[in-house]
Enzyme design. Structure first.
Site, PDB file in Angstrom:
ATOM      1  N   GLY A 118     -12.679  14.202  24.348  1.00 24.45           N
ATOM      2  CA  GLY A 118     -13.794  13.834  25.194  1.00 24.45           C
ATOM      3  C   GLY A 118     -14.823  14.941  25.321  1.00 24.45           C
ATOM      4  N   SER A 126      -9.580  13.172  18.174  1.00 25.12           N
ATOM      5  CA  SER A 126     -10.887  12.763  18.692  1.00 25.12           C
ATOM      6  C   SER A 126     -11.814  13.977  18.711  1.00 25.12           C
ATOM      7  CB  SER A 126     -10.732  12.133  20.078  1.00 25.12           C
ATOM      8  OG  SER A 126     -11.955  11.581  20.523  1.00 25.12           O
ATOM      9  N   ASP A 128      -3.684  -9.053   3.935  1.00 18.16           N
ATOM     10  CA  ASP A 128      -2.353  -8.621   4.338  1.00 18.16           C
ATOM     11  C   ASP A 128      -1.426  -8.391   3.149  1.00 18.16           C
ATOM     12  OD1 ASP A 128      -0.041  -8.064   5.700  1.00 18.16           O
ATOM     13  OD2 ASP A 128       0.061  -9.942   6.798  1.00 18.16           O
ATOM     14  N   ASP A 152      -0.795  -5.283  -0.392  1.00 14.17           N
ATOM     15  CA  ASP A 152       0.156  -4.196  -0.626  1.00 14.17           C
ATOM     16  C   ASP A 152       1.541  -4.713  -0.987  1.00 14.17           C
ATOM     17  OD1 ASP A 152       1.051  -5.218   1.776  1.00 14.17           O
ATOM     18  OD2 ASP A 152       0.417  -3.502   2.976  1.00 14.17           O
ATOM     19  N   ASP A 164       2.952  -8.592   6.211  1.00 15.75           N
ATOM     20  CA  ASP A 164       3.672  -7.986   7.332  1.00 15.75           C
ATOM     21  C   ASP A 164       2.773  -7.635   8.517  1.00 15.75           C
ATOM     22  OD1 ASP A 164       2.237  -5.998   6.116  1.00 15.75           O
ATOM     23  OD2 ASP A 164       3.920  -4.643   5.785  1.00 15.75           O
ATOM     24  N   ASP A 199     -10.093   2.628  13.950  1.00 16.31           N
ATOM     25  CA  ASP A 199     -10.778   3.446  14.951  1.00 16.31           C
ATOM     26  C   ASP A 199     -12.177   2.875  15.169  1.00 16.31           C
ATOM     27  OD1 ASP A 199     -12.090   5.428  16.436  1.00 16.31           O
ATOM     28  OD2 ASP A 199     -11.098   7.057  15.384  1.00 16.31           O
ATOM     29  N   HIS A 219      -8.086   4.326  18.188  1.00  7.87           N
ATOM     30  CA  HIS A 219      -8.550   5.697  18.366  1.00  7.87           C
ATOM     31  C   HIS A 219      -7.426   6.585  18.907  1.00  7.87           C
ATOM     32  CE1 HIS A 219     -11.438   8.855  18.710  1.00  7.87           C
ATOM     33  NE2 HIS A 219     -11.201   9.019  19.992  1.00  7.87           N
TER      34      HIS A 219
END
Length: 585
Positions: A135, A221, A300, A303, A307, A469, A506
């Site tokens: 922050g 962050s 989805d 890969d 899942d 994020d 995040h």
């Protein structure tokens, strides 16, 4: 740069993985020959010789110790939600460089100082950890050696025996009025670290009879930004850098958040008595969930496993199309579709803030499975309206502007903020009034792809970023890593590795395996030369964002970019052993 053969021989790598702390000469000679980069060697432990008397006997320029006391082993809270196991240790509080400074647009003054806390274990492992907080800083968090909140009570550096420091970065509260003081800006951006680091090492020497053998720096962050800045400015002072969801382009990202509010508010009639809640109606959390479900439907299985996780992030951006794959509302909104206007706004936001000439202010965001969560929603609206407006006005633009403390003030500032004429103020200076460095200069790494000092002395940087994020785009971090590779003849992975966490928001949360211990991996890489080939991660059973059909014990390998976790084709999708880190096809 001379090309290096940096691949570990297969006969050596398994041995190192099995030998935490191995640093015999033969072992080091073998790996150094393979890597052509220095291996710094293992830290040696020490025992605390002094605590309470440090309050009166420790002397360092500009430094005041306000308290020193020995605490018994037990839990130490980081905040109301997090507690970490701590050994018996010495708790020291103090401050540096106290002065009077400017604290507002009308010349108000306040006392400034770089406040800090240090925790020194009685049984010390010989290592130092700088806990970079998030922050706007402004308060001294308990120095537990935290990285991400989700990593577990035993993953903190203090628990492992590190000496740990935490600071307020040179200003007393999170209020952005400190941005009216040029020195407070510099302290927040980078100078607090420059002042605290040698003092902390000197204090450690006074307490243990020696300085730390190995020093580490970590945070998420804004703490990730601090870490990236330290990796470029202070590479000679630290041996390992643990970077989480870094806002290393924080001024640009904060402008981008305000751009999002501009876009969202164009979809609604803003109620002056309920500003935030009315803007939140632009695209609801449920509607973000519709987008997430559509992303999963397209991506989805890329890969190898359906899942609920998108490991093939970059391939997904090619396969997913917002207009095609998300239903367009034919009538009223009902939570199962988006209107065309909503799609247009979301497309603008995901492309990143631009000015009227279509020049990028910040990078794009990927569509991902973690968009329909509380955390994502909160950053898109609450934080963007209330935090970013004041920060951009007071800290990141030059000259600084007072925004006010209400939602009405924040919205007025955001709506009047021009991406053409105001956004460039994050690059501006005002030397006549002491603002000799722009926000881009005091907040960001001088050149994030120039890590030659770090590389050549054997230091390492390990970065982790959640792919969902909503505030600091994972694409920005991917772009950094690709640039670092280019600057190092595609051999940057010998000193820097990036690990993506699918679905993570995040610094944690989201439908993700967001519990892992990266610090041990970094220490082993720095001190033994054992590069992290994967990091095993698990879900947090108490994560409210977990899908109902996921096992509460799901595990996954986090893979060094550009590799991604790929299903082997057999076995439970809840078990990391059934996935392999592979380069995308």
């Amino acid at each position: 740069m001379k090309k290096r053969n940096l691949v570990l021989p297969l006969a050596i790598a398994p041995l190192c993985l099995a030998m935490w702390g191995c640093n015999g000469h033969n072992h080091h000679d073998q790996i150094e020959a393979a890597n052509s980069l220095p291996i710094l060697g293992e830290a040696t432990p020490g025992t605390l010789n002094s605590c309470e008397d440090l309050a009166t006997q420790f002397s360092y320029s500009g430094t005041v110790i306000t308290n020193a006391e020995t605490l018994a082993a037990g839990p130490v809270s980081y905040n109301s939600d997090e507690s970490y196991n701590a050994p018996a240790h010495c708790l020291i509080t103090g401050y540096m460089n106290q002065r009077m400074g400017i604290a507002g647009p009308n010349g108000e003054t306040a006392t400034y100082q770089i406040g800090f806390e240090m925790r020194l274990p009685v049984d010390w492992n010989g290592r130092f950890y700088y806990q970079a907080n998030g922050g706007l800083d402004g308060s001294v968090a308990n120095a537990v050696g935290r990285f991400m909140f989700s990593n577990g009570s035993d993953s903190a550096a203090l628990t492992k025996g590190f000496a740990v420091i935490s600071s307020d970065a040179g200003h007393p509260t999170p209020a952005p009025t400190f941005g009216f003081d040029p020195q407070a800006r510099r302290d927040y951006g980078y100078n607090a670290v420059a002042e605290l680091t040698p003092m902390a090492k000197s204090l450690i020497e006074a307490a243990y009879g020696k300085q730390p053998d190995r020093s580490y720096f970590g945070g998420c962050s804004n703490g990730g930004r601090h870490t990236m800045v330290a990796a470029t400015r202070y590479a000679t002072q630290y041996d390992g850098f643990l970077v989480g969801n870094p806002g290393f382009n924080l001024p640009k990202a904060a402008v981008d958040q305000m751009y999002g509010i501009q876009q969202y508010s164009s979809l609604v009639t803003v109620d002056p008595d309920n500003i935030l809640s009315s803007i939140e109606g632009a695209i609801t959390e449920q509607e973000f969930g519709v987008v997430s479900k559509a992303v999963l439907a397209q991506c989805d299985a890329l890969d190898g496993a359906a899942d609920g996780m998108v490991n093939a992030l970059e391939a997904c951006q090619q396969d997913f199309d917002l207009n095609r794959d998300v239903p367009t509302c034919s009538d009223d909104r009902d939570g199962t579709c988006l209107t065309q206007a909503q799609k247009d706004v979301l497309s603008n936001i995901m492309a990143g803030a631009h000015n009227s000439a279509n020049e990028a202010i910040y990078t794009s965001f990927p569509y991902d499975a973690g968009m329909g969560t509380d955390n994502y929603f909160g950053w898109e609206y609450t934080m963007a309206l209330t935090r970013d407006s004041g920060t951009v006005g007071g800290v990141f633009t030059t000259p600084p502007t007072s925004v006010g403390n209400t939602d009405t003030d924040a919205l007025a500032f955001i709506q009047s903020f021009s991406m053409d004429t105001d956004a460039p103020k994050i690059y501006a200076t005002d030397a006549a009034n002491g603002f000799t460095e722009s926000a881009i200069e005091f907040m960001t790494p001088p050149d994030p792809t120039d890590m030659g000092t770090l590389r050549d002395r054997g230091a390492k940087i390990l970065a982790i970023h959640g792919t969902s994020d909503p505030v600091f785009s994972v694409q920005d971090t991917i772009n950094w890593y690709n640039g670092l590779q280019k600057a190092n003849t595609n051999e940057a992975d010998q000193f820097a590795r990036l690990f993506l966490v699918p679905g993570m928001n995040h610094c944690g949360n989201g439908p993700a395996t967001d519990k892992f211990d990266a610090l041990d991996k970094l220490v082993s890489w720095v001190e033994d030369g054992t590069a992290p080939e994967e990091i095993e991660a698990s879900v947090r059973a108490n994560n409210a964002e977990l899908p109902a059909d996921w096992s509460k014990s799901r595990t996954r390998p986090l893979c060094p970019y550009p590799q991604q976790a790929t299903y082997n084709g057999t076995g439970s999708v809840e078990d990391a052993t059934n996935f392999t880190c592979k380069a995308p096809e």
